[in-house]
Design an enzyme around this catalytic site. Structure first.
Site, PDB file in Angstrom:
ATOM      1  N   GLN A  86     -54.694  31.207 -60.914  1.00  0.00           N
ATOM      2  CA  GLN A  86     -54.056  30.628 -62.106  1.00  0.00           C
ATOM      3  C   GLN A  86     -53.349  31.748 -62.870  1.00  0.00           C
ATOM      4  O   GLN A  86     -52.590  31.480 -63.789  1.00  0.00           O
ATOM      5  CB  GLN A  86     -55.098  29.977 -63.016  1.00  0.00           C
ATOM      6  CG  GLN A  86     -55.874  28.849 -62.365  1.00  0.00           C
ATOM      7  CD  GLN A  86     -57.030  28.408 -63.236  1.00  0.00           C
ATOM      8  OE1 GLN A  86     -56.911  27.488 -64.060  1.00  0.00           O
ATOM      9  NE2 GLN A  86     -58.172  29.060 -63.071  1.00  0.00           N
ATOM     10  N   ASN A  87     -53.638  32.996 -62.484  1.00  0.00           N
ATOM     11  CA  ASN A  87     -53.095  34.140 -63.219  1.00  0.00           C
ATOM     12  C   ASN A  87     -51.634  34.369 -62.857  1.00  0.00           C
ATOM     13  O   ASN A  87     -51.213  34.109 -61.735  1.00  0.00           O
ATOM     14  CB  ASN A  87     -53.909  35.407 -62.900  1.00  0.00           C
ATOM     15  CG  ASN A  87     -55.367  35.267 -63.298  1.00  0.00           C
ATOM     16  OD1 ASN A  87     -55.720  34.401 -64.123  1.00  0.00           O
ATOM     17  ND2 ASN A  87     -56.231  36.049 -62.692  1.00  0.00           N
ATOM     18  N   VAL A  88     -50.904  34.891 -63.821  1.00  0.00           N
ATOM     19  CA  VAL A  88     -49.480  35.145 -63.584  1.00  0.00           C
ATOM     20  C   VAL A  88     -49.209  36.640 -63.377  1.00  0.00           C
ATOM     21  O   VAL A  88     -48.087  37.036 -63.100  1.00  0.00           O
ATOM     22  CB  VAL A  88     -48.623  34.583 -64.750  1.00  0.00           C
ATOM     23  CG1 VAL A  88     -48.746  33.056 -64.795  1.00  0.00           C
ATOM     24  CG2 VAL A  88     -49.013  35.181 -66.101  1.00  0.00           C
ATOM     25  N   HIS A 104     -49.605  28.864 -61.298  1.00  0.00           N
ATOM     26  CA  HIS A 104     -49.015  28.821 -62.645  1.00  0.00           C
ATOM     27  C   HIS A 104     -47.815  29.740 -62.769  1.00  0.00           C
ATOM     28  O   HIS A 104     -47.391  30.057 -63.874  1.00  0.00           O
ATOM     29  CB  HIS A 104     -50.078  29.202 -63.693  1.00  0.00           C
ATOM     30  CG  HIS A 104     -51.122  28.139 -63.867  1.00  0.00           C
ATOM     31  ND1 HIS A 104     -52.310  28.370 -64.525  1.00  0.00           N
ATOM     32  CD2 HIS A 104     -51.192  26.851 -63.449  1.00  0.00           C
ATOM     33  CE1 HIS A 104     -53.032  27.262 -64.526  1.00  0.00           C
ATOM     34  NE2 HIS A 104     -52.386  26.337 -63.862  1.00  0.00           N
ATOM     35  N   THR A 171     -62.958  31.805 -64.316  1.00  0.00           N
ATOM     36  CA  THR A 171     -62.163  30.762 -64.951  1.00  0.00           C
ATOM     37  C   THR A 171     -63.084  29.820 -65.727  1.00  0.00           C
ATOM     38  O   THR A 171     -64.196  29.521 -65.297  1.00  0.00           O
ATOM     39  CB  THR A 171     -61.308  29.968 -63.934  1.00  0.00           C
ATOM     40  OG1 THR A 171     -60.567  28.948 -64.621  1.00  0.00           O
ATOM     41  CG2 THR A 171     -62.155  29.338 -62.838  1.00  0.00           C
ATOM     42  N   ASN A 196     -68.899  34.197 -62.517  1.00  0.00           N
ATOM     43  CA  ASN A 196     -68.402  34.246 -63.895  1.00  0.00           C
ATOM     44  C   ASN A 196     -69.367  35.082 -64.727  1.00  0.00           C
ATOM     45  O   ASN A 196     -70.469  35.367 -64.290  1.00  0.00           O
ATOM     46  CB  ASN A 196     -68.312  32.801 -64.439  1.00  0.00           C
ATOM     47  CG  ASN A 196     -67.350  32.674 -65.607  1.00  0.00           C
ATOM     48  OD1 ASN A 196     -67.326  33.540 -66.470  1.00  0.00           O
ATOM     49  ND2 ASN A 196     -66.572  31.595 -65.633  1.00  0.00           N
ATOM     50  N   LEU A 197     -68.932  35.417 -65.952  1.00  0.00           N
ATOM     51  CA  LEU A 197     -69.837  36.160 -66.850  1.00  0.00           C
ATOM     52  C   LEU A 197     -71.097  35.335 -67.092  1.00  0.00           C
ATOM     53  O   LEU A 197     -72.207  35.815 -67.106  1.00  0.00           O
ATOM     54  CB  LEU A 197     -69.154  36.430 -68.192  1.00  0.00           C
ATOM     55  CG  LEU A 197     -68.260  37.661 -68.309  1.00  0.00           C
ATOM     56  CD1 LEU A 197     -67.747  37.781 -69.736  1.00  0.00           C
ATOM     57  CD2 LEU A 197     -68.995  38.933 -67.891  1.00  0.00           C
ATOM     58  N   GLU A 198     -70.859  34.019 -67.337  1.00  0.00           N
ATOM     59  CA  GLU A 198     -71.992  33.086 -67.412  1.00  0.00           C
ATOM     60  C   GLU A 198     -71.464  31.748 -66.903  1.00  0.00           C
ATOM     61  O   GLU A 198     -70.244  31.562 -66.789  1.00  0.00           O
ATOM     62  CB  GLU A 198     -72.537  32.953 -68.840  1.00  0.00           C
ATOM     63  CG  GLU A 198     -71.627  32.345 -69.870  1.00  0.00           C
ATOM     64  CD  GLU A 198     -70.784  33.383 -70.625  1.00  0.00           C
ATOM     65  OE1 GLU A 198     -71.192  34.542 -70.739  1.00  0.00           O
ATOM     66  OE2 GLU A 198     -69.679  32.994 -71.043  1.00  0.00           O
TER      67      GLU A 198
HETATM   68  N1  APR Z   1     -65.871  38.901 -65.319  1.00  0.00           N
HETATM   69  C1  APR Z   1     -65.976  37.608 -64.925  1.00  0.00           C
HETATM   70  N2  APR Z   1     -65.582  36.556 -65.683  1.00  0.00           N
HETATM   71  C2  APR Z   1     -65.068  36.837 -66.898  1.00  0.00           C
HETATM   72  C3  APR Z   1     -64.943  38.158 -67.384  1.00  0.00           C
HETATM   73  C4  APR Z   1     -65.368  39.208 -66.540  1.00  0.00           C
HETATM   74  N3  APR Z   1     -65.285  40.492 -66.920  1.00  0.00           N
HETATM   75  N4  APR Z   1     -64.405  38.097 -68.640  1.00  0.00           N
HETATM   76  C5  APR Z   1     -64.204  36.791 -68.911  1.00  0.00           C
HETATM   77  N5  APR Z   1     -64.616  36.030 -67.871  1.00  0.00           N
HETATM   78  C6  APR Z   1     -64.555  34.567 -67.738  1.00  0.00           C
HETATM   79  C7  APR Z   1     -64.974  33.821 -68.996  1.00  0.00           C
HETATM   80  O1  APR Z   1     -66.381  33.614 -69.013  1.00  0.00           O
HETATM   81  C8  APR Z   1     -64.196  32.499 -68.812  1.00  0.00           C
HETATM   82  O2  APR Z   1     -64.960  31.575 -68.060  1.00  0.00           O
HETATM   83  O3  APR Z   1     -63.198  34.240 -67.532  1.00  0.00           O
HETATM   84  C9  APR Z   1     -62.954  32.916 -68.021  1.00  0.00           C
HETATM   85  C10 APR Z   1     -61.686  32.942 -68.845  1.00  0.00           C
HETATM   86  O4  APR Z   1     -61.399  31.616 -69.203  1.00  0.00           O
HETATM   87  P1  APR Z   1     -59.967  31.300 -69.826  1.00  0.00           P
HETATM   88  O5  APR Z   1     -59.671  32.286 -70.887  1.00  0.00           O
HETATM   89  O6  APR Z   1     -59.955  29.837 -70.157  1.00  0.00           O
HETATM   90  O7  APR Z   1     -58.938  31.590 -68.635  1.00  0.00           O
HETATM   91  P2  APR Z   1     -58.586  30.662 -67.406  1.00  0.00           P
HETATM   92  O8  APR Z   1     -59.768  29.865 -66.972  1.00  0.00           O
HETATM   93  O9  APR Z   1     -57.938  31.513 -66.397  1.00  0.00           O
HETATM   94  O10 APR Z   1     -57.475  29.674 -68.040  1.00  0.00           O
HETATM   95  C11 APR Z   1     -56.870  28.750 -67.157  1.00  0.00           C
HETATM   96  O11 APR Z   1     -55.365  28.066 -68.914  1.00  0.00           O
HETATM   97  O12 APR Z   1     -54.012  28.626 -70.670  1.00  0.00           O
HETATM   98  C12 APR Z   1     -54.029  28.281 -69.351  1.00  0.00           C
HETATM   99  O13 APR Z   1     -52.364  28.866 -67.828  1.00  0.00           O
HETATM  100  C13 APR Z   1     -53.455  29.384 -68.525  1.00  0.00           C
HETATM  101  O14 APR Z   1     -54.048  29.998 -66.281  1.00  0.00           O
HETATM  102  C14 APR Z   1     -54.577  29.751 -67.573  1.00  0.00           C
HETATM  103  C15 APR Z   1     -55.446  28.515 -67.581  1.00  0.00           C
END
Ligand code: APR
Length: 227
Positions: A86-88, A104, A171, A196-198
């Protein structure tokens, strides 16, 4: 074993790129309707380009981390690994991954809103940058905004239908269609794993590995590759 991996902002967090919904996340500091929708771009293209120029500079100045490199190692060591992000940012590619499916879009690419031509984005971009193909001055970042349809969905659906293991890494599982991939894969009989972190949604995955991606992803890859 065919594996589909979906990554989110959490895999790039330890490279210094912010996430969206964590504390101080991007969407806690910006109104996404202004900078991540076609309507926002139509209203104020200069604001949107400034937002993405800053994110592009951060992404270009960041370095891939051990988690990006571990996934590249997995891809190199065994066939049947589909990497969807999902990362750009381009940290997966700079970490050695191949055939990364950017659902994305990519902040390193520009898109012509007039003719759909795509090209390598300059570090700083503006709406009046002329399209190299048609010459129109309707340039936008090649990013899928809210309300737009993600890229490569056919390829992703095919991979989910055929996989034995679906892994979601870093994510929050808040944004569809990516958030629904775990159920889709499970519906076809795949095992599901969250790293994930949690846990993002207890009970949603068969297995959860918690901890920072730079530790948990290399550990998981070593487990899959047998050391
Ligand atoms: N290691 C593992 N997981 C992590 C870490 C880490 N160091 N730091 C943060 N996280 C996890 C958080 O616990 C969370 O579940 O990364 C996730 C980040 O979630 P979001 O900020 O919602 O990002 P993402 O899930 O990629 O968002 C999806 O939303 O806004 C849109 O297009 C955008 O691609 C993005 C989509």
């Amino acid at each position: 074993m065919r594996i589909v991996i979906l990554t989110g902002a959490g895999i790039s967090a330890e490279s210094g790129l912010g996430t969206f919904r964590d504390k101080d996340g991007l969407w806690t500091r910006y109104d996404l309707s202004e900078v991540a929708t076609p309507q926002g771009f139509a209203r104020n293209p200069a604001l949107v380009h400034a937002f993405y120029n800053a994110r592009r500079a951060n992404a270009l100045d960041a370095a891939p981390n051990a988690a990006h490199r571990a996934l590249a190692r997995l891809q190199g060591a065994r066939a049947g690994v589909t990497l969807v992000t999902q990362n750009v940012d381009d940290l997966h590619e700079r970490g050695g991954a191949r055939e990364v499916i950017h659902m994305h879009g990519q902040i390193t690419r520009a898109l012509c809103a007039a003719c759909d031509h795509r090209w390598e984005a300059p570090r700083v971009m503006g709406r009046d940058d002329a399209c190299p193909a048609c010459g129109e001055r309707m340039t936008r970042p090649d990013i899928v905004w809210f309300g737009e349809y993600p890229y490569h969905m056919d390829r992703i659906a095919e991979a989910l239908a055929a996989c034995d293991l679906f892994v979601a890494i870093g994510t929050s599982g808040e944004v569809y269609p990516a958030a629904g991939f775990v159920e889709e894969a499970a519906g076809f009989g795949a095992e599901t794993l969250e790293i994930n972190l949690e846990p993002s949604a207890p009970g949603r995955f068969d297995r959860v590995i918690t901890g920072p991606a730079t530790r948990s992803v290399p550990a998981w890859v070593a487990e899959v590759l047998g050391g």
